[in-house]
Design an enzyme around this catalytic site. Structure first.
Site, mmCIF file in Angstrom:
data_model
loop_
_atom_site.group_PDB
_atom_site.id
_atom_site.type_symbol
_atom_site.label_atom_id
_atom_site.label_comp_id
_atom_site.label_asym_id
_atom_site.label_seq_id
_atom_site.Cartn_x
_atom_site.Cartn_y
_atom_site.Cartn_z
ATOM 1 N N ASP A 299 0.827 -1.207 0.000
ATOM 2 C CA ASP A 299 0.000 0.000 0.000
ATOM 3 C C ASP A 299 0.860 1.255 0.000
ATOM 4 O O ASP A 299 1.934 1.310 0.594
ATOM 5 C CB ASP A 299 -0.889 -0.017 1.252
ATOM 6 C CG ASP A 299 -1.845 1.155 1.310
ATOM 7 O OD1 ASP A 299 -2.696 1.259 0.421
ATOM 8 O OD2 ASP A 299 -1.726 1.964 2.244
ATOM 9 N N GLU B 22 1.092 -0.536 -5.141
ATOM 10 C CA GLU B 22 0.129 0.531 -5.399
ATOM 11 C C GLU B 22 0.954 1.813 -5.528
ATOM 12 O O GLU B 22 1.315 2.435 -4.532
ATOM 13 C CB GLU B 22 -0.889 0.669 -4.270
ATOM 14 C CG GLU B 22 -1.957 1.712 -4.596
ATOM 15 C CD GLU B 22 -2.508 2.445 -3.385
ATOM 16 O OE1 GLU B 22 -3.583 3.049 -3.509
ATOM 17 O OE2 GLU B 22 -1.860 2.446 -2.331
#
Length: 763
Positions: free
Chosen positions: A444, A497
């Protein structure tokens, strides 16, 4: 007698007895000073005072049992049971220090302490070995690797480890807290009294350790510390705990030592092939707590066993190859969806035990499904019981808020310039991949890690040593992370990401890349959603939003993500973004999903989008499964199923996902009609597919498209009645004409349904 009963009795006895039982004896000034520090909870070196102390041919046994009525030393039987009394210890300090000599040097397992507690329910006895009789616990290699940031088995080194030492079963606790003055283990077993079990400091590395006999699975604990400034800190949960109590509790828990019996050898052996650039990868992203709830039982979430029973068959039937879970690492606030975790080694207790989670992974593999976890190494919440200001200093985070505080999320940023912090994070990643057999991690917020000025104004960030904005420490960490995972876990996915144009995110480290397996294509997502939300009347002016992604589609190895981020925070649902009435929205959604599944790149779709959820996702509610009673929404569901099966069965749609040879435009410039046509080519002579998109609500009849010569048949039409469409099409087998068009010697004359995608196959 259990520790819990002993603790209850000790509290009652201490309250009843007060301090009038003091019988101070001839303590040396040194011992008296240390006992005073012990009683005040400030003793830094408990092994210098407690435990066995040699006295010539005898052993002085000293123990701290506040509130105890009496303490005897008894012989330890072969099964850890009580033998003859060797000595009755005398109380030498009113705080509860007892001591006495026994003959010889019996060692840690040669005797027991028999502690008598006089409580309101009568006298009770507790038998235990002396925690301060055991020698050094952690090896020099462990400590050396930890300091280097290269101990990748921290989950089996630090934290709470059940061990048998000298025939004595118990739990070894170990914690990195280099700036603390005193660290203790507290729990139900000692009444959460930080004076009872102070730990030994291994000075060079700042690691504290203690073996507590007869503590096992399920024991709740935290750490109590005195900071460098002498102040008592809030009790901390264990950063390397492998199990926790369910929130709102903040306690860690001793995890079971029983090994899980895996039955997924076949899956693990073939995992690398399943994750190759040429393999079909289609990911169903979901939040475990809200995929399906049980309204009749207080709207509770499903546990891991129930998810295995219901979720796995559902995803398999839909044809997805992988499940991706929003972070399941233990986190205090459910509304963060797991993106603010505090226990990076422990599955959240919300859905069951670590063993139940392992069973869920195993059952995924047995069903032919991979499992990916979202994982957050960029930042962590500032809860007092967590990593923030852990030992009284900025240990895991940066001291300077310009580097250490995330303004967008009110969280703290990991100090990746510190070896121990990098090692902690890499060990966390390996815990999931190696010990839980997870097939990959989606990392993330990588963009926030790469740039020191991420979401900061001038003057709010600190340049790197060269004066630039790149976070060199984060780059080094990500490269090392991906190298270690690739070396130790061949075939595991590492997905970034990353929302910027940072070069080489999925390129090998050896050529200067970051080493990820895949990167989320955020540009594709933004461009295509910007296109599809427009009124079809105006799409002709924004034709490039669908074509632009092909300019860079092969610059990285991409995953095309329609994730949870697109259906929260007022963005509405995916179908809610579409223009028109419900029929128009459904048709637009079908066309968009068809375009996504035929576009180069691996696929990811968030739960609820597969049947056209009308409302924005709410983590406190179940998905609106009742929509599947509506044939229009069942049509979306059926289309996603068929797209997945087509994607997996046709090499032309997946083996060129990361290869420019797998794609070629036929029509990319028909702005006026908002029509797109392209070919997907299988590698090494595999089949060729033609994809035609009509992004207006107007049928296009007699639309000529140049194609390679051969027989063509229609294999998917998003306007088919089974999907809820109007059933306009080409009856499955359009006629080939020997009329050259679009650079090809032959052509097809097609009827293009409104707001649709057609897929045709040659041969």
């Amino acid at each position: 007698m259990s520790f819990a009963k002993a603790t209850k009795a000790a509290k009652a006895a201490k309250k009843a007895a007060g301090t009038d039982a003091a019988t101070a004896t001839s303590l040396s000034p040194r011992d008296a000073a240390m006992i005073d520090e012990l009683a005040r909870g400030r003793l830094a070196d408990p092994f210098a005072l407690l435990g066995p102390q040699r006295r010539g041919g005898n052993t002085l046994v000293r123990t701290f049992q506040p509130g105890a009525a009496a303490v005897d030393v008894v012989a330890r039987g072969p099964n850890g049971d009580e033998g003859a009394v060797l000595q009755t210890l005398r109380r030498v300090h009113e705080a509860g220090v007892f001591e006495g000599e026994i003959s010889g040097h019996p060692g840690a397992s040669g005797y027991l302490l028999k502690i008598t507690w006089a409580g309101p329910d009568g006298t009770v006895h507790q038998l235990t070995e002396n925690p301060y009789a055991f020698g050094l616990l952690l090896g020099d290699l462990d400590l050396h690797l930890l300091a280097e940031g290269n101990h990748f088995e921290l989950g089996r080194c630090l934290g709470a480890q059940q061990l048998t030492i000298d025939g004595v079963h118990g739990t070894r606790f170990a914690l990195w807290a280099p700036n603390a003055r005193r660290v203790s283990v507290v729990g139900d077993f000692n009444g959460w009294d930080g004076r009872r079990h102070p730990m030994r400091l291994r000075h060079a590395q700042g690691v504290w350790e203690l073996f507590i006999p007869r503590i096992g699975t399920g024991a709740a604990y935290r750490y109590e510390m005195v900071g460098a400034d002498g102040r008592l800190l809030p009790q901390k949960s264990d950063p390397v705990a492998r199990a926790t109590l369910a929130p709102p509790s903040t306690a860690s828990m001793v995890a079971s030592a029983a090994p899980f019996q895996w039955t997924d050898n076949a899956w693990m052996a073939g995992r690398a092939e399943r994750h190759a650039r040429t393999a079909p990868i289609s990911i169903y992203e979901l939040h475990a707590g809200s995929w399906r709830r049980i309204p009749e039982q207080g709207n509770r979430s499903l546990n891991w066993d129930e998810l295995a029973e219901r979720l796995i068959p559902y995803v398999v039937e839909l044809g997805f190859t992988h499940i991706e879970l929003l972070p399941i690492m233990e986190h205090p606030f459910g509304g963060s969806w797991g993106y603010q975790p505090l226990n990076l080694f422990a599955p959240t207790a919300r859905y069951g035990s670590p063993a139940a989670f392992a069973s869920f992974v195993n059952r995924c593999h047995e069903a032919g499904l991979g499992l990916i976890l979202d994982w957050v190494p960029a930042h962590f919440p500032s809860d007092a019981h967590g990593l923030a200001h852990f030992d009284g200093t900025a240990l895991y985070e940066h001291q300077d808020p310009r580097e250490g505080f995330h303004q967008d999320w009110n969280t703290l940023i990991f100090n990746l310039g510190r070896n121990e912090v990098c090692g902690f994070l890499i060990a966390s990643a390996l815990e999931w991949i190696e010990h839980f057999h997870v097939d990959g991690l989606r990392v993330d917020a990588v963009a926030s890690m790469l740039y020191r000025d991420y979401s900061r104004k001038a003057g709010e960030w600190v340049p790197n040593i060269h004066g630039g904005r790149e976070n060199l420490e984060a780059v080094a960490f990500l490269r090392k992370l991906n190298q270690v995972v690739a070396e130790r876990c061949p075939g595991a996915l590492m997905i970034a990401e990353e929302s910027t144009a940072w070069p080489g995110v999925s390129a090998p480290v050896q050529v200067g890349g970051l080493g990820f397996t895949y990167k989320w294509n955020m540009g594709w997502m933004h461009d295509t959603l910007r296109y599809i939300v427009r009124d079809p009347l105006f799409r002709r002016h924004h034709h490039h939003d669908l074509t632009f992604g092909l300019h860079y589609a092969f610059s990285e190895d991409f995953v095309l993500p329609i994730s949870h981020d697109e259906v929260v925070h007022g963005k509405g649902s995916l179908i809610g973004k579409m223009p028109g009435d419900l029929a128009g929205k459904l048709a637009n959604l079908r066309a968009y999903l068809g375009f996504m599944w035929t576009h180069p790149g691996k696929k990811l779709l968030f739960m609820g989008c597969e049947f056209g959820q009308l409302t924005e996702w709410n983590h406190d509610s179940s998905l609106p499964w009742e929509l599947l009673d509506d044939p229009r929404h069942r049509g979306i569901h059926a289309l996603v199923r068929d797209l997945n099966h087509l994607y997996s069965s046709e090499p032309a749609l997946h083996d060129g996902d990361c290869d420019p040879r797998g794609f070629s435009w036929v029509i990319g410039d028909d702005n006026d009609n908002s029509v797109f046509a392209f070919l997907r080519h299988g590698m090494e002579g595999a089949s060729t597919l033609l994809v035609v998109c009509n992004m207006t609500p107007v049928p296009r009849e007699h639309y000529r498209i140049g194609v390679p010569d051969g027989q063509w048949r229609e294999v998917l039409n998003s306007d088919a009645a089974i999907y809820g469409g109007g059933n306009i099409g080409n009856l499955g087998a359009p006629a080939m004409e020997a009329t050259a068009s679009h650079g090809y010697p032959a052509s097809l004359v097609l009827t293009l349904p409104p707001l649709s995608i057609l897929v045709l196959k040659r041969g």
